[in-house]
Design a protein around this motif. Structure first.
Motif, PDB file in Angstrom:
ATOM      1  N   ALA A  79      -1.366   2.950   6.753  1.00  0.00           N
ATOM      2  CA  ALA A  79      -0.396   3.471   5.571  1.00  0.00           C
ATOM      3  C   ALA A  79      -0.316   2.524   4.396  1.00  0.00           C
ATOM      4  O   ALA A  79      -0.491   2.757   3.289  1.00  0.00           O
ATOM      5  CB  ALA A  79       0.869   3.824   6.244  1.00  0.00           C
ATOM      6  N   ASP A  80      -0.224   1.208   4.609  1.00  0.00           N
ATOM      7  CA  ASP A  80      -0.150   0.142   3.565  1.00  0.00           C
ATOM      8  C   ASP A  80      -1.539   0.077   2.799  1.00  0.00           C
ATOM      9  O   ASP A  80      -1.442  -0.177   1.474  1.00  0.00           O
ATOM     10  CB  ASP A  80       0.198  -1.141   4.273  1.00  0.00           C
ATOM     11  N   THR A  81      -2.447   0.345   3.600  1.00  0.00           N
ATOM     12  CA  THR A  81      -3.732   0.038   2.871  1.00  0.00           C
ATOM     13  C   THR A  81      -4.248   1.184   2.005  1.00  0.00           C
ATOM     14  O   THR A  81      -4.530   1.146   0.947  1.00  0.00           O
ATOM     15  CB  THR A  81      -4.927  -0.089   3.900  1.00  0.00           C
ATOM     16  N   GLU A  83      -1.664   3.000   0.465  1.00  0.00           N
ATOM     17  CA  GLU A  83      -0.891   3.144  -0.531  1.00  0.00           C
ATOM     18  C   GLU A  83      -1.484   1.983  -1.551  1.00  0.00           C
ATOM     19  O   GLU A  83      -1.396   2.231  -2.680  1.00  0.00           O
ATOM     20  CB  GLU A  83       0.400   2.275   0.014  1.00  0.00           C
ATOM     21  N   ALA A  84      -2.077   0.915  -1.266  1.00  0.00           N
ATOM     22  CA  ALA A  84      -2.611  -0.228  -1.820  1.00  0.00           C
ATOM     23  C   ALA A  84      -3.931   0.557  -2.706  1.00  0.00           C
ATOM     24  O   ALA A  84      -4.199   0.220  -3.849  1.00  0.00           O
ATOM     25  CB  ALA A  84      -2.992  -1.434  -1.230  1.00  0.00           C
ATOM     26  N   ALA A  86      -4.451   3.408  -3.422  1.00  0.00           N
ATOM     27  CA  ALA A  86      -3.949   4.318  -4.605  1.00  0.00           C
ATOM     28  C   ALA A  86      -3.721   3.621  -5.869  1.00  0.00           C
ATOM     29  O   ALA A  86      -3.875   4.487  -6.852  1.00  0.00           O
ATOM     30  CB  ALA A  86      -2.794   5.091  -4.031  1.00  0.00           C
ATOM     31  N   CYS A  92      -9.721   5.941  -3.556  1.00  0.00           N
ATOM     32  CA  CYS A  92      -9.750   7.025  -2.619  1.00  0.00           C
ATOM     33  C   CYS A  92     -10.702   8.089  -2.708  1.00  0.00           C
ATOM     34  O   CYS A  92     -11.185   8.547  -1.541  1.00  0.00           O
ATOM     35  CB  CYS A  92      -8.201   7.705  -2.604  1.00  0.00           C
ATOM     36  N   ARG A 174      -5.724  13.349   3.625  1.00  0.00           N
ATOM     37  CA  ARG A 174      -4.229  13.870   3.943  1.00  0.00           C
ATOM     38  C   ARG A 174      -4.360  15.141   4.946  1.00  0.00           C
ATOM     39  O   ARG A 174      -3.373  15.492   5.626  1.00  0.00           O
ATOM     40  CB  ARG A 174      -3.515  14.178   2.713  1.00  0.00           C
ATOM     41  N   ALA A 420      -3.060  -4.506   1.799  1.00  0.00           N
ATOM     42  CA  ALA A 420      -2.046  -4.279   0.591  1.00  0.00           C
ATOM     43  C   ALA A 420      -1.688  -5.947   0.407  1.00  0.00           C
ATOM     44  O   ALA A 420      -1.378  -6.197  -1.001  1.00  0.00           O
ATOM     45  CB  ALA A 420      -0.827  -3.834   1.004  1.00  0.00           C
TER      46      ALA A 420
END
Length: 706
Positions: A79-81, A83-84, A86, A92, A174, A420
């Motif tokens: 999740a953190d990776t 988000e970073a 993005a 992505c 997703r 991140a």
């Protein structure tokens, strides 16, 4: 007989102590291989016992047990990776494109894309370019050198880089159905490889380096998919973990430390062992692999990287590979809670600083020495000469402002490997990096002059791998010239290794480089039977470097032509004048007698040369360059890139100038056409000859000399 001959050639480059160590390593390696041959693989029961699993149903829970330090590939960091990622434009999208290609079984190998049919077990043993099928015999009995074929293509396929790409898609996507498809695609690839390539049989087990990198990729991908149902299934996971044990046991038994001078192959062996041991520390043998690999990496960092941070390989592309390998080793050691030491970290940081010194604008590196397009991070597609991403990566890894350059973004690899936190560290750094105007590495034999528009990279020093020259070329006093971030004069590259030995040696030859050839002779003899041997013969060395406000000078020499019947000592003097926008290259030949000389300037692909009459303005400007010749012949050579005039070359009057056909290879397996400007003459030594390149846009007007 060939092996014995090579032994005696190499022996001349090693000290008595090094020869004794080599003999001991070879004896120990034979013993390791004998023990491995006589040992059985790990059974499912032994695997469960070693992991402490109550049964197959508990295997995933035990194998993927969380630890205090999360590896980059741990799905808990997803999740953190993501988000970073993005926050990096296009990251992505790039990850999904790579995953989709792997899912569609489209694999890119050395500049070409190949479709691998489902169930085509022969694909793992086939050179897709020649069609040659390597037999499924014990790897030690396999004949690898087959005219017209190259085992590096099946090896590249067998590294399983694409299973990491599938893992990237699994993290980024997703759509749950798509994520499930990526996971099932991963399992299918792994099952197919294991069905096609039993341990120790065939081409996929002939190179322990590739076995080790395959193990590292498989281990990392397992963690990326560690919450996927198909990966946690006992049947698949048991087989995958057994494969890791078999791979690591094989690598340990076949460590590539018995060569005359161990190189990047041995580093790869250690990186693979340490990665698997870090990610699956309870596997049978993992504790020993981790200790062996950590000790080996510390040792090889000192042996294979000079104190100034330049790899001992004698090749800038192999320097890139070494940076990736040693970095992956550092990250694996951190995940395992092992210390590689301050000396290791400091030297790795200097390796990145060296990349910063020789990369031009846009991150392109000069091409000195062999280039096999090798990578250890299968996380983003990159051109073979794209090295610049290592600098911002290093800034984040080491939290170094000296590596944080204005306008240079963080690469995708940094977020994947550092998470991140890496992006946060990078963002907090002040942009204080300034690329040096002068860089010199006497030990590494690479030197750089950097002006306002131009970058000059010169080869002058001992051949790589401590004098054996496995990845070196006859390129003493050769150079690359880049203008405004684009290559102008280049090293033509490598092309291939064993597929075409004539091409291999042609692109290693003196004539294939921007240096002086005398009497049609090589700087150092090339053995046509040894594609990975070039013993020290030219003894290149840097003489001096000076740095002024607008003028940079470098002088170097080599002794390769002292073996001629009429011996010559060759010196070359470079003057980069930012005020005039010019580069002067002057050769001084010390000796006697008449000699035929040819000075070549290999043009980057896309450039075309046109000979015309020089102008008085060009003569005047050339004579104003400090240290340049004060007399020139009637001809000038224009260098055009599409509709843009990039530079004009003038030559001393005793030389006759022409344009010839040449070759250029930007990466392994890639080959195209290019032009070569050649200046020839018959001269009596002692003598000076040379050329001036005028490249500033201010006086490239085309006025004919009256």
């Amino acid at each position: 007989m060939g092996t014995l001959r090579r032994y005696f050639e190499v022996a001349g480059q090693l000290s008595p102590g090094e020869l004794a160590a080599l003999a001991a390593r070879r004896a120990y390696r034979s013993a390791r291989q004998s023990l491995h041959t006589n040992s059985a693989g790990v059974s499912p029961e032994r695997l469960l016992q070693a992991l402490g699993a109550a049964g197959p149903h508990a295997l995933a829970e035990v194998a993927f047990a969380r630890r205090s330090v999360l590896a980059w590939c741990d799905v808990a960091r997803r999740a953190d990776t993501v988000e970073a990622l993005a926050l990096l434009p296009g990251a992505c999208v790039r990850a999904l494109a790579r995953a989709d290609a792997a899912l569609a079984r489209r694999v890119r190998l050395f500049g070409r894309e190949y479709a691998i049919a489902v169930g085509d077990l022969d694909a793992w043993h086939r050179d897709p370019l020649s069609g040659h099928l390597y037999p499924r015999v014990p790897a030690r009995a396999l004949r690898l050198r087959v005219p017209g074929s190259d085992p590096k293509l099946p090896w590249a396929l067998g590294r399983l880089d694409f299973v990491v790409a599938l893992g990237q898609g699994y993290w980024v996507a997703r759509d749950e159905r798509l994520r499930e498809a990526y996971a099932e695609g991963f399992c299918a690839w792994v099952h197919e490889f294991l069905d096609a390539c039993p341990v120790g049989e065939g081409v996929q087990w002939a190179c322990p380096m590739d076995v080790a990198l395959r193990a590292a990729n498989l281990a990392q991908a397992l963690w990326m998919f560690s919450d996927a149902a198909c990966v946690r299934a006992p049947a698949f996971l048991t087989r995958a973990l057994q494969a890791l044990v078999h791979h690591c046991a094989y690598v340990e038994a076949h460590l590539e430390d018995a060569w005359s001078v161990p190189n990047n192959h041995l580093v790869s062996n250690y990186v693979g062992l340490l990665t698997v041991a870090a990610l699956f520390p309870r596997l049978p043998g993992a504790r020993g692999w981790g200790a062996l690999a950590a000790r080996g990496l510390r040792e090889q960092m000192q042996r294979q990287v000079h104190p100034d941070g330049v790899s001992f390989e004698g090749s800038l592309p192999y320097h890139r590979l070494s940076v990736e390998l040693f970095t992956l080793g550092l990250l694996a050691a951190r995940a395992a809670g092992r210390l590689l030491g301050l000396g290791y970290t400091l030297r790795l940081r200097r390796m990145v600083r060296a990349v910063q010194a020789w990369c031009g604008a846009g991150g392109r590196a000069p091409q000195l020495g062999d280039n096999d397009s090798g990578r250890a991070w299968p996380l983003q597609e990159r051109e073979s000469l794209d090295h610049g991403y290592l600098v911002p990566f290093g800034a984040a890894l080491f939290r170094s402002q000296r590596l944080r350059e204005a306008g240079v973004p963080l690469p995708d690899e940094a977020v994947w490997l550092l998470g991140a936190g890496g992006l946060q560290d990078f963002s907090r750094l002040r942009q204080r990096a300034r690329r040096p105007r002068v860089f010199r590495s006497r030990a590494g034999g690479v030197h750089v002059l950097r002006g306002q528009e131009a970058l000059v990279c010169v080869s002058a020093g001992a051949v790589g791998q401590r004098g054996t020259g496995g990845h070196s070329h006859n390129d003493q006093l050769s150079f690359e010239l880049h203008l405004r971030g684009l290559p102008l004069l280049v090293d033509p590259g490598t092309g291939t290794y064993t597929r075409d030995l004539r091409l291999r040696h042609a692109l290693r030859s003196t004539a294939a480089h921007n240096t002086l050839e005398v009497d049609g002779q090589e700087q150092a003899p090339l053995n046509p039977e040894q594609p990975f041997l070039l013993p020290e013969g030219a003894h290149g060395r840097l003489l001096h470097v000076s740095e002024g406000d607008t003028v940079l000078r470098l002088a170097a020499s080599h002794e390769g032509y002292l073996r001629l019947q009429r011996p010559l000592q060759v010196e070359r003097h470079f003057t980069l004048d930012s005020l005039q926008g010019a580069l002067s290259v002057v050769d001084a030949l010390q000796g006697e007698g008449s000699h035929a000389v040819a000075s070549r300037f290999h043009l980057a692909p896309g450039l075309r040369a046109q000979v015309r009459q020089a102008t008085w303005a060009e003569y005047s400007r050339a004579c104003d360059v400090p240290g340049a010749p004060q007399g020139y012949g009637p001809d000038a050579v224009e260098l055009w890139r599409e509709r843009r005039l990039e530079a004009v070359m003038l030559f001393t009057p005793e030389l006759t100038v022409g344009v010839e056909a040449g070759l250029y290879s930007a990466g392994y397996g890639e080959l195209g056409n290019a032009q070569v400007v050649v200046a020839r003459g018959h001269l009596r030594a002692p003598v000076q000859l040379g050329a001036v390149l005028l490249f500033s846009a201010t006086s490239l007007a085309r006025r004919s000399m009256p």
